[in-house]
Write a protein that holds these residues in place. Structure first.
Motif, PDB file in Angstrom:
ATOM      1  N   LEU A  59      12.890  86.071 -43.881  1.00 11.46           N
ATOM      2  CA  LEU A  59      13.127  84.898 -44.726  1.00 11.46           C
ATOM      3  C   LEU A  59      12.639  83.634 -44.019  1.00 11.46           C
ATOM      4  CD1 LEU A  59      16.639  85.760 -46.211  1.00 11.46           C
ATOM      5  CD2 LEU A  59      14.472  85.605 -47.461  1.00 11.46           C
ATOM      6  N   ASP A  60      12.889  83.550 -42.734  1.00 14.68           N
ATOM      7  CA  ASP A  60      12.387  82.399 -41.969  1.00 14.68           C
ATOM      8  C   ASP A  60      10.871  82.315 -42.059  1.00 14.68           C
ATOM      9  OD1 ASP A  60      14.845  81.593 -41.164  1.00 14.68           O
ATOM     10  OD2 ASP A  60      14.689  82.309 -39.099  1.00 14.68           O
ATOM     11  N   LEU A  61      10.253  83.471 -41.890  1.00 13.03           N
ATOM     12  CA  LEU A  61       8.796  83.514 -41.912  1.00 13.03           C
ATOM     13  C   LEU A  61       8.246  83.161 -43.294  1.00 13.03           C
ATOM     14  CD1 LEU A  61       6.605  86.242 -40.324  1.00 13.03           C
ATOM     15  CD2 LEU A  61       6.243  85.597 -42.694  1.00 13.03           C
ATOM     16  N   LEU A  62       8.826  83.722 -44.307  1.00 14.03           N
ATOM     17  CA  LEU A  62       8.359  83.450 -45.671  1.00 14.03           C
ATOM     18  C   LEU A  62       8.575  81.980 -46.039  1.00 14.03           C
ATOM     19  CD1 LEU A  62       9.638  86.632 -47.588  1.00 14.03           C
ATOM     20  CD2 LEU A  62       7.318  86.143 -46.796  1.00 14.03           C
ATOM     21  N   GLU A  63       9.620  81.423 -45.472  1.00 14.72           N
ATOM     22  CA  GLU A  63       9.873  80.007 -45.725  1.00 14.72           C
ATOM     23  C   GLU A  63       8.845  79.144 -45.008  1.00 14.72           C
ATOM     24  OE1 GLU A  63      13.907  78.683 -44.913  1.00 14.72           O
ATOM     25  OE2 GLU A  63      13.628  77.375 -46.645  1.00 14.72           O
ATOM     26  N   GLU A  64       8.530  79.527 -43.793  1.00 17.00           N
ATOM     27  CA  GLU A  64       7.542  78.765 -43.028  1.00 17.00           C
ATOM     28  C   GLU A  64       6.190  78.799 -43.722  1.00 17.00           C
ATOM     29  OE1 GLU A  64       6.743  80.092 -38.926  1.00 17.00           O
ATOM     30  OE2 GLU A  64       4.829  79.066 -39.324  1.00 17.00           O
ATOM     31  N   VAL A  65       5.877  79.950 -44.277  1.00 23.81           N
ATOM     32  CA  VAL A  65       4.601  80.119 -44.958  1.00 23.81           C
ATOM     33  C   VAL A  65       4.611  79.442 -46.332  1.00 23.81           C
ATOM     34  CG1 VAL A  65       3.103  81.884 -45.977  1.00 23.81           C
ATOM     35  CG2 VAL A  65       4.072  82.242 -43.715  1.00 23.81           C
ATOM     36  N   GLY A  66       5.809  79.150 -46.815  1.00 23.68           N
ATOM     37  CA  GLY A  66       5.897  78.438 -48.088  1.00 23.68           C
ATOM     38  C   GLY A  66       6.095  79.315 -49.304  1.00 23.68           C
ATOM     39  N   LEU A  67       6.507  80.551 -49.078  1.00 21.97           N
ATOM     40  CA  LEU A  67       6.699  81.447 -50.218  1.00 21.97           C
ATOM     41  C   LEU A  67       8.118  81.402 -50.762  1.00 21.97           C
ATOM     42  CD1 LEU A  67       4.608  84.461 -48.906  1.00 21.97           C
ATOM     43  CD2 LEU A  67       4.104  83.080 -50.929  1.00 21.97           C
ATOM     44  N   PRO A  78      23.449  80.321 -47.273  1.00 23.54           N
ATOM     45  CA  PRO A  78      22.499  79.631 -48.151  1.00 23.54           C
ATOM     46  C   PRO A  78      21.930  80.573 -49.199  1.00 23.54           C
ATOM     47  CG  PRO A  78      21.474  80.150 -46.054  1.00 23.54           C
ATOM     48  CD  PRO A  78      22.915  80.521 -45.931  1.00 23.54           C
ATOM     49  N   THR A  79      21.318  79.988 -50.214  1.00 25.11           N
ATOM     50  CA  THR A  79      20.706  80.750 -51.298  1.00 25.11           C
ATOM     51  C   THR A  79      19.195  80.637 -51.195  1.00 25.11           C
ATOM     52  OG1 THR A  79      22.569  80.355 -52.771  1.00 25.11           O
ATOM     53  CG2 THR A  79      20.470  80.842 -53.798  1.00 25.11           C
ATOM     54  N   TYR A  80      18.532  81.766 -51.141  1.00 21.23           N
ATOM     55  CA  TYR A  80      17.072  81.757 -51.070  1.00 21.23           C
ATOM     56  C   TYR A  80      16.484  82.008 -52.446  1.00 21.23           C
ATOM     57  CZ  TYR A  80      17.065  81.619 -46.009  1.00 21.23           C
ATOM     58  OH  TYR A  80      17.224  81.217 -44.701  1.00 21.23           O
ATOM     59  N   HIS A  81      15.362  81.398 -52.707  1.00 22.35           N
ATOM     60  CA  HIS A  81      14.679  81.630 -53.974  1.00 22.35           C
ATOM     61  C   HIS A  81      13.184  81.412 -53.809  1.00 22.35           C
ATOM     62  CE1 HIS A  81      14.633  77.226 -54.440  1.00 22.35           C
ATOM     63  NE2 HIS A  81      15.839  77.289 -53.957  1.00 22.35           N
ATOM     64  N   PRO A  82      12.396  81.963 -54.749  1.00 15.90           N
ATOM     65  CA  PRO A  82      10.945  81.802 -54.657  1.00 15.90           C
ATOM     66  C   PRO A  82      10.588  80.321 -54.663  1.00 15.90           C
ATOM     67  CG  PRO A  82      11.516  83.417 -56.326  1.00 15.90           C
ATOM     68  CD  PRO A  82      12.786  82.762 -55.920  1.00 15.90           C
ATOM     69  N   ALA A  83       9.594  79.946 -53.872  1.00 17.56           N
ATOM     70  CA  ALA A  83       9.251  78.542 -53.726  1.00 17.56           C
ATOM     71  C   ALA A  83       8.631  77.955 -54.984  1.00 17.56           C
ATOM     72  CB  ALA A  83       8.296  78.364 -52.550  1.00 17.56           C
ATOM     73  N   ASP A  84       8.045  78.790 -55.800  1.00 15.83           N
ATOM     74  CA  ASP A  84       7.358  78.253 -56.978  1.00 15.83           C
ATOM     75  C   ASP A  84       8.277  78.097 -58.181  1.00 15.83           C
ATOM     76  OD1 ASP A  84       7.707  80.909 -57.215  1.00 15.83           O
ATOM     77  OD2 ASP A  84       5.654  81.398 -57.775  1.00 15.83           O
ATOM     78  N   GLU A  85       9.559  78.489 -57.982  1.00 16.39           N
ATOM     79  CA  GLU A  85      10.508  78.350 -59.077  1.00 16.39           C
ATOM     80  C   GLU A  85      10.668  76.859 -59.418  1.00 16.39           C
ATOM     81  OE1 GLU A  85      14.879  79.180 -58.544  1.00 16.39           O
ATOM     82  OE2 GLU A  85      14.211  81.101 -59.337  1.00 16.39           O
ATOM     83  N   SER A  86      10.814  76.565 -60.693  1.00 15.66           N
ATOM     84  CA  SER A  86      10.927  75.166 -61.101  1.00 15.66           C
ATOM     85  C   SER A  86      12.093  74.518 -60.368  1.00 15.66           C
ATOM     86  CB  SER A  86      11.133  75.078 -62.613  1.00 15.66           C
ATOM     87  OG  SER A  86      12.420  75.521 -62.948  1.00 15.66           O
ATOM     88  N   ASP A  87      11.839  73.358 -59.808  1.00 15.61           N
ATOM     89  CA  ASP A  87      12.850  72.690 -58.990  1.00 15.61           C
ATOM     90  C   ASP A  87      14.010  72.191 -59.828  1.00 15.61           C
ATOM     91  OD1 ASP A  87      11.571  73.113 -56.630  1.00 15.61           O
ATOM     92  OD2 ASP A  87      10.435  71.247 -56.730  1.00 15.61           O
ATOM     93  N   HIS A  88      15.193  72.399 -59.299  1.00 17.77           N
ATOM     94  CA  HIS A  88      16.366  71.867 -59.966  1.00 17.77           C
ATOM     95  C   HIS A  88      17.439  71.550 -58.933  1.00 17.77           C
ATOM     96  CE1 HIS A  88      16.602  76.318 -59.980  1.00 17.77           C
ATOM     97  NE2 HIS A  88      17.796  76.080 -59.505  1.00 17.77           N
ATOM     98  N   VAL A  89      18.345  70.678 -59.331  1.00 19.84           N
ATOM     99  CA  VAL A  89      19.441  70.291 -58.473  1.00 19.84           C
ATOM    100  C   VAL A  89      20.656  71.117 -58.845  1.00 19.84           C
ATOM    101  CG1 VAL A  89      20.852  68.344 -57.703  1.00 19.84           C
ATOM    102  CG2 VAL A  89      18.520  67.948 -58.503  1.00 19.84           C
ATOM    103  N   HIS A  90      21.416  71.514 -57.841  1.00 23.30           N
ATOM    104  CA  HIS A  90      22.626  72.278 -58.109  1.00 23.30           C
ATOM    105  C   HIS A  90      23.839  71.372 -58.027  1.00 23.30           C
ATOM    106  CE1 HIS A  90      19.800  75.482 -56.771  1.00 23.30           C
ATOM    107  NE2 HIS A  90      20.381  76.149 -57.740  1.00 23.30           N
ATOM    108  N   LEU A  91      24.656  71.434 -59.070  1.00 25.94           N
ATOM    109  CA  LEU A  91      25.935  70.730 -59.053  1.00 25.94           C
ATOM    110  C   LEU A  91      27.022  71.780 -58.900  1.00 25.94           C
ATOM    111  CD1 LEU A  91      25.399  68.322 -62.113  1.00 25.94           C
ATOM    112  CD2 LEU A  91      24.858  67.924 -59.704  1.00 25.94           C
TER     113      LEU A  91
END
Lengths: 146, 146
Positions: A59-67, A78-91
């Motif tokens: 996960l660290d590696l995929l995050e560094e690469v931007g995936l 923490p919650t991981y998700h695909p980087a290309d997912e539409s950005d949203h704020v969590h309340l």
DNA sequence: TTTTGTGCAAAGAGTTTGCAGGTTG
DNA sequence: CAACCTGCAAACTCTTTGCACAAAA
């Protein structure tokens, strides 16, 4: 991003392509969002020998690469998700624990004013905002979901 | 709030007044802000036998009573501070780790729009906002202070 | 075949809890 | 003296790390 794309992305950075890395990426995309533990569970459903520590490292590696990226919803994992997912704020409602996703557009004024006033470039997706949802705003019974 | 005030506040809720509780409250006020560990250190400087677990239990209690609150600056230990301290939002730079405090007024539009749109009452002081400070916004060297 | 990645086990930070004995009201 | 609080030790959650072996390029 196609499979070939991210595979060459990895290689171009000197990283290797391993079945574990493919499984972790697949799991994140499949789940949409999940904790390292959730992701490990999904991976292990297909390949039981994959270790939790490999999931963390991957996960660290995929995050560094931007995936993938991660969001902190509270004090827990923490919650991981695909980087290309539409950005949203969590309340996150501190009373009932509900998690509400609102489009980033709803907070663009905030982002703009902090940029103007402090030159600070906020990433509103990285940490959730806490408070009380419409249903709980009136009542007083806390449940301490922080 | 005077000493007599919070002492009766505690008693009226059925809680007892103990030297440990006084020391923890004093330490929070003295430090202004600090992690449970910081606070335990300050307490133990005066009374070495006070246990860390007592500090945790006491912070929970003081928070429930409304004398202290805490903020999550990142993935580490939370920061406790006196509840009557003027409210501010914490901006944490993910590049250099800097913490910037901005008045709550700077984000009141955000609070208002979320209340109007979702009926959600945000507590912007509970979790910091992450991003890049003016100095780091241009550069690319991450230091992963999350 | 060299370099990188993996599994495993142990350790580390931060926090919570059960329990026996001590203290408050 | 009864209910509550504390210290202590153990346990727990989440995450990182050292190391020997395995796999990718």
């Amino acid at each position: 991003m196609t499979a070939a794309d991210w595979q060459s992305e990895l290689r171009s950075r000197g990283y290797r392509l391993t079945p574990q890395r493919q499984l972790v990426l697949d799991a994140v995309r499949e789940l949409g969002h999940g904790t390292p533990d959730d992701i490990a569970g999904a991976v292990q459903a297909k390949s039981p020998s994959v270790n939790l520590s490999t999931v963390y490292r991957t996960l660290d590696l995929l995050e560094e690469v931007g995936l993938v990226t991660h969001t902190h919803l509270g004090h827990g994992a923490p919650t991981y998700h695909p980087a290309d997912e539409s950005d949203h704020v969590h309340l996150v409602c501190t009373a009932c624990g509900d998690i509400i996703a609102v489009p980033e557009a709803a907070v663009e004024q905030l982002v703009g004013s902090l940029r103007d006033l402090n030159g600070f470039e906020v990433d509103v997706t990285h940490m959730a905002m806490h408070g009380r949802c419409a249903g709980c705003a009136g009542s007083t019974d806390e449940q301490e979901h922080q």
